[in-house]
Scaffold this motif. Structure first.
Motif, PDB file in Angstrom:
ATOM      1  N   GLY A 225       2.593   2.384   6.871  1.00 30.86           N
ATOM      2  CA  GLY A 225       3.924   1.822   7.109  1.00 30.86           C
ATOM      3  C   GLY A 225       4.993   2.581   6.343  1.00 30.86           C
ATOM      4  O   GLY A 225       6.024   2.979   6.899  1.00 30.86           O
ATOM      5  N   THR A 226       4.725   2.789   5.061  1.00 35.69           N
ATOM      6  CA  THR A 226       5.697   3.466   4.209  1.00 35.69           C
ATOM      7  C   THR A 226       5.964   4.883   4.717  1.00 35.69           C
ATOM      8  O   THR A 226       7.110   5.333   4.745  1.00 35.69           O
ATOM      9  CB  THR A 226       5.182   3.494   2.759  1.00 35.69           C
ATOM     10  N   ASN A 227       4.898   5.570   5.150  1.00 39.07           N
ATOM     11  CA  ASN A 227       5.043   6.943   5.629  1.00 39.07           C
ATOM     12  C   ASN A 227       5.899   7.061   6.878  1.00 39.07           C
ATOM     13  O   ASN A 227       6.474   8.110   7.134  1.00 39.07           O
ATOM     14  CB  ASN A 227       3.670   7.553   5.919  1.00 39.07           C
ATOM     15  N   VAL A 228       5.950   5.999   7.685  1.00 46.78           N
ATOM     16  CA  VAL A 228       6.768   6.083   8.893  1.00 46.78           C
ATOM     17  C   VAL A 228       8.081   5.315   8.732  1.00 46.78           C
ATOM     18  O   VAL A 228       8.730   4.946   9.704  1.00 46.78           O
ATOM     19  CB  VAL A 228       6.013   5.587  10.161  1.00 46.78           C
ATOM     20  N   GLY A 229       8.464   5.080   7.479  1.00 47.20           N
ATOM     21  CA  GLY A 229       9.779   4.507   7.202  1.00 47.20           C
ATOM     22  C   GLY A 229       9.876   3.004   7.397  1.00 47.20           C
ATOM     23  O   GLY A 229      10.974   2.468   7.532  1.00 47.20           O
ATOM     24  N   ARG A 230       8.740   2.317   7.423  1.00 50.33           N
ATOM     25  CA  ARG A 230       8.791   0.849   7.483  1.00 50.33           C
ATOM     26  C   ARG A 230       8.295   0.330   6.142  1.00 50.33           C
ATOM     27  O   ARG A 230       7.136   0.548   5.786  1.00 50.33           O
ATOM     28  CB  ARG A 230       7.892   0.281   8.590  1.00 50.33           C
ATOM     29  N   ASN A 231       9.185  -0.340   5.447  1.00 48.67           N
ATOM     30  CA  ASN A 231       8.816  -0.954   4.184  1.00 48.67           C
ATOM     31  C   ASN A 231       7.661  -1.920   4.417  1.00 48.67           C
ATOM     32  O   ASN A 231       7.782  -2.830   5.222  1.00 48.67           O
ATOM     33  CB  ASN A 231      10.015  -1.760   3.686  1.00 48.67           C
ATOM     34  N   THR A 232       6.545  -1.711   3.737  1.00 51.47           N
ATOM     35  CA  THR A 232       5.373  -2.552   3.998  1.00 51.47           C
ATOM     36  C   THR A 232       4.761  -3.057   2.699  1.00 51.47           C
ATOM     37  O   THR A 232       4.622  -2.298   1.735  1.00 51.47           O
ATOM     38  CB  THR A 232       4.315  -1.749   4.798  1.00 51.47           C
ATOM     39  N   ILE A 233       4.433  -4.345   2.680  1.00 50.90           N
ATOM     40  CA  ILE A 233       3.766  -4.968   1.527  1.00 50.90           C
ATOM     41  C   ILE A 233       2.554  -5.727   2.049  1.00 50.90           C
ATOM     42  O   ILE A 233       2.626  -6.336   3.122  1.00 50.90           O
ATOM     43  CB  ILE A 233       4.722  -5.953   0.808  1.00 50.90           C
ATOM     44  N   ALA A 234       1.458  -5.681   1.317  1.00 49.59           N
ATOM     45  CA  ALA A 234       0.280  -6.446   1.745  1.00 49.59           C
ATOM     46  C   ALA A 234      -0.155  -7.415   0.658  1.00 49.59           C
ATOM     47  O   ALA A 234      -0.086  -7.105  -0.535  1.00 49.59           O
ATOM     48  CB  ALA A 234      -0.869  -5.499   2.089  1.00 49.59           C
ATOM     49  N   ILE A 235      -0.593  -8.580   1.100  1.00 50.50           N
ATOM     50  CA  ILE A 235      -1.172  -9.571   0.200  1.00 50.50           C
ATOM     51  C   ILE A 235      -2.645  -9.691   0.576  1.00 50.50           C
ATOM     52  O   ILE A 235      -2.976  -9.683   1.759  1.00 50.50           O
ATOM     53  CB  ILE A 235      -0.436 -10.915   0.395  1.00 50.50           C
ATOM     54  N   VAL A 236      -3.498  -9.741  -0.415  1.00 51.16           N
ATOM     55  CA  VAL A 236      -4.917  -9.976  -0.120  1.00 51.16           C
ATOM     56  C   VAL A 236      -5.193 -11.445  -0.413  1.00 51.16           C
ATOM     57  O   VAL A 236      -5.014 -11.898  -1.551  1.00 51.16           O
ATOM     58  CB  VAL A 236      -5.829  -9.047  -0.951  1.00 51.16           C
ATOM     59  N   SER A 237      -5.561 -12.210   0.618  1.00 53.45           N
ATOM     60  CA  SER A 237      -5.747 -13.647   0.419  1.00 53.45           C
ATOM     61  C   SER A 237      -7.115 -14.104   0.914  1.00 53.45           C
ATOM     62  O   SER A 237      -7.753 -13.441   1.725  1.00 53.45           O
ATOM     63  CB  SER A 237      -4.625 -14.434   1.101  1.00 53.45           C
ATOM     64  N   ASP A 238      -7.514 -15.259   0.419  1.00 54.18           N
ATOM     65  CA  ASP A 238      -8.873 -15.745   0.654  1.00 54.18           C
ATOM     66  C   ASP A 238      -9.100 -16.259   2.073  1.00 54.18           C
ATOM     67  O   ASP A 238      -8.275 -16.993   2.605  1.00 54.18           O
ATOM     68  CB  ASP A 238      -9.170 -16.882  -0.325  1.00 54.18           C
ATOM     69  N   MET A 239     -10.207 -15.856   2.678  1.00 49.72           N
ATOM     70  CA  MET A 239     -10.626 -16.458   3.946  1.00 49.72           C
ATOM     71  C   MET A 239     -12.129 -16.713   3.862  1.00 49.72           C
ATOM     72  O   MET A 239     -12.891 -16.370   4.745  1.00 49.72           O
ATOM     73  CB  MET A 239     -10.236 -15.552   5.110  1.00 49.72           C
ATOM     74  N   ASP A 240     -12.530 -17.317   2.734  1.00 49.53           N
ATOM     75  CA  ASP A 240     -13.923 -17.730   2.601  1.00 49.53           C
ATOM     76  C   ASP A 240     -14.072 -19.090   3.258  1.00 49.53           C
ATOM     77  O   ASP A 240     -14.931 -19.299   4.088  1.00 49.53           O
ATOM     78  CB  ASP A 240     -14.287 -17.802   1.110  1.00 49.53           C
TER      79      ASP A 240
END
Ligand code: URA
Ligand code: CA
Length: 434
Positions: A225-240
């Motif tokens: 995302g960042t490389n193509v000019g889209r500000n991107t943030i990821a959250i890692v969340s539980d799916m247990d």
């Protein structure tokens, strides 16, 4: 260029050039390269992997295989949110109204459910009259007016991904980080968002079962995302365990309405606050998570988010009465208790098994052609860490066709594990990748 040489190169651990990747993606989309050669290449990629440059090139080749949506007629920074797929994940229905009520435009293109994961479009269709099909002009007009619109993906969005994903699905090549990252990001980039918040699920109900893999996938997508000019943030969340209590279409709409009223499940509320905060930051409506959270909490406290949901439902032809009176949602004929066979602490609720339990009742699709029963599903009565007495309900089964009850109960038996010791606390959010 010959497909044979490209397969051989990757099989032997070589690095594919941008031109080679474009050759494969374009040739396959047009039907010029047969399934068997692309299958062989996918398996070679699965074992030999791709580096960041190859992954970025694959992403952009898939973006350019179809239409790139132009949302420039919408005022403000358009932030999209995407979850890598979970069970009972009702976040979009809560986040959309909250973030829109906070003033950030939400132009959401969503999918339908397939297999054990639910789709936002199906859930929304349990609101009488609501339509997710509209011309692009109307979609843009609604976002400008209401700040929130949800529509089905146009058929021509990343068509290469559609074909490749279907092929991966039947050749055991889905769970490769480069292939998942490029698949998801190609659709997000083609859908025209300026910024993207990703919810990468980890655990038994997710594609990525370990924390290491989940963080690696998150990082890969953020970099693309960042490389193509889209500000991107990821959250890692539980799916247990499933998110919230409800798993099933109308049941999840009701859960979303409860959450917008401030009376929803704690985990769903927390995850929405976290994802929503980063959406507001990327939309430049807040400087930091603390301020963002205060703004979002205000939209719940003042009823602004709930009103926004009503406004959105009405704008898409739905009956806004449903929000004040969720009793109007489709209801199953029977509600059956699924009881604990022994007393103790709930140690595990395997998300995928609960998803499959809802699927057998008709809440999801076995194949693309399956008809969904919007009313049915499973509502958990206990979550991991809760104490349960023998005979007390662990869950409620909302069922129409009683011949499916036994299969559903078998799945739920596999889902729940009750033990004498209280399980260790498992966090809901494992980290943020920027
Ligand atoms: N979701 C996608 O869209 N693509 C993948 O490869 C996996 C999950
Ligand atoms: Ca839920």
């Amino acid at each position: 260029m010959r497909m044979y040489d490209i397969i051989l190169k990757k099989r032997n651990g070589g690095e594919l050039t941008k031109e080679e990747i474009e050759f494969v993606v374009n040739g396959y989309t047009k039907g010029e390269i047969p399934d068997y050669q692309v299958s062989a290449l996918l398996m070679a990629i699965y074992f030999q992997k791709m580096n960041k440059r190859e992954t970025a090139d694959l992403t952009m080749a898939m973006v350019n295989s179809g239409e790139v949506v132009d949302l420039s007629a919408i005022e403000g920074i358009k932030v999209d949110k995407h979850s890598t797929g979970g069970v009972g994940d009702t976040t979009t229905l809560v986040l959309g109204p909250m973030v829109a009520a906070a003033g950030a435009p939400v132009a959401k293109m969503s999918g339908r459910g397939l297999g054990h994961t639910g789709g936002t479009l199906d859930k929304l269709e349990s609101i009488k009259g609501l339509s997710i099909e509209m011309p692009k002009e109307k979609f843009i007009e609604n976002v400008n007016k209401v700040k929130l619109a949800v529509a089905g993906q146009t058929a021509n969005l990343a068509p290469a991904d559609k074909k490749l994903y279907a092929l991966r699905d039947v050749t055991a090549t889905v769970d490769n980080i480069s292939l998942i990252a490029s698949s998801i990001m190609s659709k997000k980039i083609a859908a025209g968002a300026d910024a993207i918040v990703l919810d990468v699920k980890t655990g038994a109900g997710a594609f990525m079962k370990t924390l290491d893999d989940s963080f690696a996938l998150a990082k890969e997508m953020v970099d693309i995302g960042t490389n193509v000019g889209r500000n991107t943030i990821a959250i890692v969340s539980d799916m247990d365990e499933p998110l919230g209590f409800a798993v099933g279409n109308a049941l999840e709409v009701k859960e979303a309405i409860d959450t917008l009223k401030g009376k929803g499940p704690k985990d769903l509320y927390e995850l929405c606050m976290t994802l929503g905060s980063y959406m507001l930051i990327l939309a430049k409506k807040a400087d930091n998570v603390e301020t963002a959270r205060e703004i979002l909490e205000d939209t719940i406290r003042t009823g602004a988010a709930l009103n926004k949901f009503k406004e959105f439902v009405a704008a898409q032809g739905g009956d806004p009465e449903v929000i004040d009176n969720p009793e109007l949602l489709p209801k199953a004929e029977h509600i059956i208790e699924f009881k604990a066979e022994e007393s103790g602490y709930v140690n595990k609720i395997v998300a995928i098994e609960v998803g499959l339990a809802a699927l057998v009742l008709g809440a999801g699709r076995e194949t693309k052609e399956s008809q969904i029963d919007l009313a049915v599903g499973v509502v958990l009565n206990k979550k991991v860490g809760d104490y349960v007495e023998k005979g007390e309900p662990l869950a409620y089964i909302h069922v129409n066709d009683m011949s499916k009850l036994k299969d559903c109960e078998e799945r739920l038996k596999r889902a729940f594990q009750v033990t004498k010791e209280k399980p260790e606390h498992r966090p809901l959010i494992f980290g943020v990748v920027t």
